[in-house]
Write an enzyme that holds these catalytic residues in place. Structure first.
Site, PDB file in Angstrom:
ATOM      1  N   ARG A  39     -31.176 -16.437   2.564  1.00  0.00           N
ATOM      2  CA  ARG A  39     -31.671 -16.930   1.275  1.00  0.00           C
ATOM      3  C   ARG A  39     -32.588 -18.141   1.445  1.00  0.00           C
ATOM      4  O   ARG A  39     -33.158 -18.615   0.467  1.00  0.00           O
ATOM      5  CB  ARG A  39     -30.500 -17.297   0.353  1.00  0.00           C
ATOM      6  CG  ARG A  39     -29.831 -16.108  -0.277  1.00  0.00           C
ATOM      7  CD  ARG A  39     -29.022 -16.525  -1.497  1.00  0.00           C
ATOM      8  NE  ARG A  39     -28.621 -15.387  -2.312  1.00  0.00           N
ATOM      9  CZ  ARG A  39     -29.443 -14.753  -3.153  1.00  0.00           C
ATOM     10  NH1 ARG A  39     -30.713 -15.129  -3.254  1.00  0.00           N
ATOM     11  NH2 ARG A  39     -29.021 -13.715  -3.862  1.00  0.00           N
ATOM     12  N   TRP A  57     -22.198  -8.972   1.557  1.00  0.00           N
ATOM     13  CA  TRP A  57     -22.373  -9.824   2.739  1.00  0.00           C
ATOM     14  C   TRP A  57     -21.073 -10.496   3.175  1.00  0.00           C
ATOM     15  O   TRP A  57     -20.830 -10.671   4.355  1.00  0.00           O
ATOM     16  CB  TRP A  57     -23.412 -10.906   2.462  1.00  0.00           C
ATOM     17  CG  TRP A  57     -24.750 -10.404   2.096  1.00  0.00           C
ATOM     18  CD1 TRP A  57     -25.257 -10.257   0.831  1.00  0.00           C
ATOM     19  CD2 TRP A  57     -25.770  -9.951   2.985  1.00  0.00           C
ATOM     20  NE1 TRP A  57     -26.531  -9.750   0.894  1.00  0.00           N
ATOM     21  CE2 TRP A  57     -26.870  -9.567   2.201  1.00  0.00           C
ATOM     22  CE3 TRP A  57     -25.878  -9.853   4.368  1.00  0.00           C
ATOM     23  CZ2 TRP A  57     -28.057  -9.075   2.759  1.00  0.00           C
ATOM     24  CZ3 TRP A  57     -27.058  -9.373   4.928  1.00  0.00           C
ATOM     25  CH2 TRP A  57     -28.136  -8.992   4.134  1.00  0.00           C
ATOM     26  N   TYR A  84     -29.882 -25.263   4.899  1.00  0.00           N
ATOM     27  CA  TYR A  84     -29.377 -23.888   4.905  1.00  0.00           C
ATOM     28  C   TYR A  84     -28.770 -23.649   6.282  1.00  0.00           C
ATOM     29  O   TYR A  84     -28.606 -24.571   7.070  1.00  0.00           O
ATOM     30  CB  TYR A  84     -30.538 -22.913   4.597  1.00  0.00           C
ATOM     31  CG  TYR A  84     -30.090 -21.481   4.334  1.00  0.00           C
ATOM     32  CD1 TYR A  84     -30.598 -20.425   5.089  1.00  0.00           C
ATOM     33  CD2 TYR A  84     -29.150 -21.175   3.354  1.00  0.00           C
ATOM     34  CE1 TYR A  84     -30.199 -19.122   4.856  1.00  0.00           C
ATOM     35  CE2 TYR A  84     -28.746 -19.872   3.116  1.00  0.00           C
ATOM     36  CZ  TYR A  84     -29.273 -18.852   3.873  1.00  0.00           C
ATOM     37  OH  TYR A  84     -28.869 -17.561   3.649  1.00  0.00           O
TER      38      TYR A  84
HETATM   39  N1  LIG Z   1     -27.935 -12.861   5.503  1.00  0.00           N
HETATM   40  C1  LIG Z   1     -27.257 -13.070   4.322  1.00  0.00           C
HETATM   41  C2  LIG Z   1     -25.916 -13.485   4.344  1.00  0.00           C
HETATM   42  S1  LIG Z   1     -25.062 -13.694   5.807  1.00  0.00           S
HETATM   43  O1  LIG Z   1     -25.977 -13.825   6.925  1.00  0.00           O
HETATM   44  O2  LIG Z   1     -24.246 -12.498   5.946  1.00  0.00           O
HETATM   45  O3  LIG Z   1     -24.249 -14.893   5.654  1.00  0.00           O
HETATM   46  C3  LIG Z   1     -25.233 -13.709   3.195  1.00  0.00           C
HETATM   47  C4  LIG Z   1     -25.865 -13.543   1.966  1.00  0.00           C
HETATM   48  N2  LIG Z   1     -25.211 -13.752   0.774  1.00  0.00           N
HETATM   49  C5  LIG Z   1     -24.005 -14.376   0.636  1.00  0.00           C
HETATM   50  C6  LIG Z   1     -23.053 -13.755  -0.159  1.00  0.00           C
HETATM   51  C7  LIG Z   1     -21.842 -14.383  -0.403  1.00  0.00           C
HETATM   52  C8  LIG Z   1     -21.576 -15.623   0.168  1.00  0.00           C
HETATM   53  S2  LIG Z   1     -20.077 -16.421  -0.151  1.00  0.00           S
HETATM   54  N3  LIG Z   1     -20.380 -17.568  -1.212  1.00  0.00           N
HETATM   55  O4  LIG Z   1     -19.634 -17.020   1.086  1.00  0.00           O
HETATM   56  O5  LIG Z   1     -19.176 -15.463  -0.689  1.00  0.00           O
HETATM   57  C9  LIG Z   1     -22.515 -16.230   0.967  1.00  0.00           C
HETATM   58  C10 LIG Z   1     -23.741 -15.619   1.209  1.00  0.00           C
HETATM   59  C11 LIG Z   1     -27.204 -13.119   1.895  1.00  0.00           C
HETATM   60  C12 LIG Z   1     -27.911 -12.901   3.079  1.00  0.00           C
HETATM   61  C13 LIG Z   1     -29.297 -12.495   3.040  1.00  0.00           C
HETATM   62  O6  LIG Z   1     -29.935 -12.244   4.089  1.00  0.00           O
HETATM   63  C14 LIG Z   1     -29.964 -12.389   1.755  1.00  0.00           C
HETATM   64  C15 LIG Z   1     -31.332 -12.090   1.717  1.00  0.00           C
HETATM   65  C16 LIG Z   1     -31.973 -12.007   0.483  1.00  0.00           C
HETATM   66  C17 LIG Z   1     -31.261 -12.204  -0.700  1.00  0.00           C
HETATM   67  C18 LIG Z   1     -29.890 -12.496  -0.671  1.00  0.00           C
HETATM   68  C19 LIG Z   1     -29.245 -12.596   0.569  1.00  0.00           C
HETATM   69  C20 LIG Z   1     -27.848 -12.929   0.615  1.00  0.00           C
HETATM   70  O7  LIG Z   1     -27.227 -13.071  -0.455  1.00  0.00           O
END
Ligand SMILES: Nc1c(S(=O)(=O)O)cc(Nc2ccc(S(N)(=O)=O)cc2)c2c1C(=O)c1ccccc1C2=O
Length: 198
Positions: A13, A103, A7
């Site tokens: 996650r 996010w 990760y």
């Molecule tokens: N911190 C993050 C971050 S980030 O740090 O901003 O990167 C991103 C993130 N989702 C995510 C959404 C879209 C993409 S894509 N494929 O690139 O479009 C990649 C990552 C989550 C979290 C969480 O903390 C989290 C905690 C609990 C459940 C779900 C998530 C969670 O989904």
């Protein structure tokens, strides 16, 4: 068995999986991808998304599938199929909200506005529902800790970092958070883990 978690250097996650390894005491490789390396690593990953867990060379993807596997292996998935269904329902309820947050939104103004709206107008309803579901029990499901309790601690840590006043109502779910953080293996992990914002 040899376990390798892949990760980013984030809780995100991946953290629920790290909690389960901490609680079970099983050794694993906590591989944290450098952002610069992601574009070369991504094509090598079955569905192009992390976290993944490699178990003796077998790759599992999807954070909740990985966590559920580890929870079942370590007796914190729920004692009966019925309890396991309740655990899954709570995990999915919490995850539904976390996944609503935009996010990956590139426009910072839009991102900030939608985060604020969800945290101000939607999160309170989720917290009230969890408080009602918990009632005066020690744990969310059954008589002992499950990974639903772990997931509540993991996700509520990020929610509080985004909106600290969420802690001002629904007292029992915050008592539960402290109860999870007081478990020796979890307390030790929280103390030793890399400090990241998310
Ligand atoms: N911190 C993050 C971050 S980030 O740090 O901003 O990167 C991103 C993130 N989702 C995510 C959404 C879209 C993409 S894509 N494929 O690139 O479009 C990649 C990552 C989550 C979290 C969480 O903390 C989290 C905690 C609990 C459940 C779900 C998530 C969670 O989904």
């Amino acid at each position: 068995s040899h376990y390798k978690l892949t990760y980013f250097n984030l809780r995100g996650r991946g953290e629920i999986i790290r909690y389960l390894f901490a609680y079970s005491g099983i050794k694993y490789e906590d591989y944290r991808i450098e952002w610069a390396d992601w574009s070369s690593i991504k094509p090598t990953i079955p569905f192009g998304k992390v976290p993944i867990l490699e178990i003796d060379g077998v790759i599992i993807h999807q954070s909740l599938a990985i966590a559920r596997y580890l929870a079942k292996e370590n007796g914190v998935a729920g004692k009966t199929p019925l309890e396991q269904a309740l655990v899954d329902a709570i995990v999915d309820t919490i995850d539904d909200f976390m996944s609503m947050l935009p996010w990956a939104e590139k426009d910072h103004d839009v991102k900030q506005r939608v985060f604020d709206d969800l945290l101000t107008n939607t999160a309170p309803g989720l917290l009230q529902d969890l408080e009602k579901f918990l009632g005066n029990k020690n744990w969310l499901v059954g008589e002992s800790v499950t990974w639903a309790d772990f997931y509540w601690d993991v996700c509520s840590t990020t929610l509080l970092s985004l909106k600290s006043d969420l802690e001002d109502s629904n007292p029992n779910i915050w008592v539960l958070k402290r109860r999870v953080q007081a478990l020796p293996a979890i307390a030790a992990w929280i103390q030793q883990r890399p400090k990241t914002i998310l």
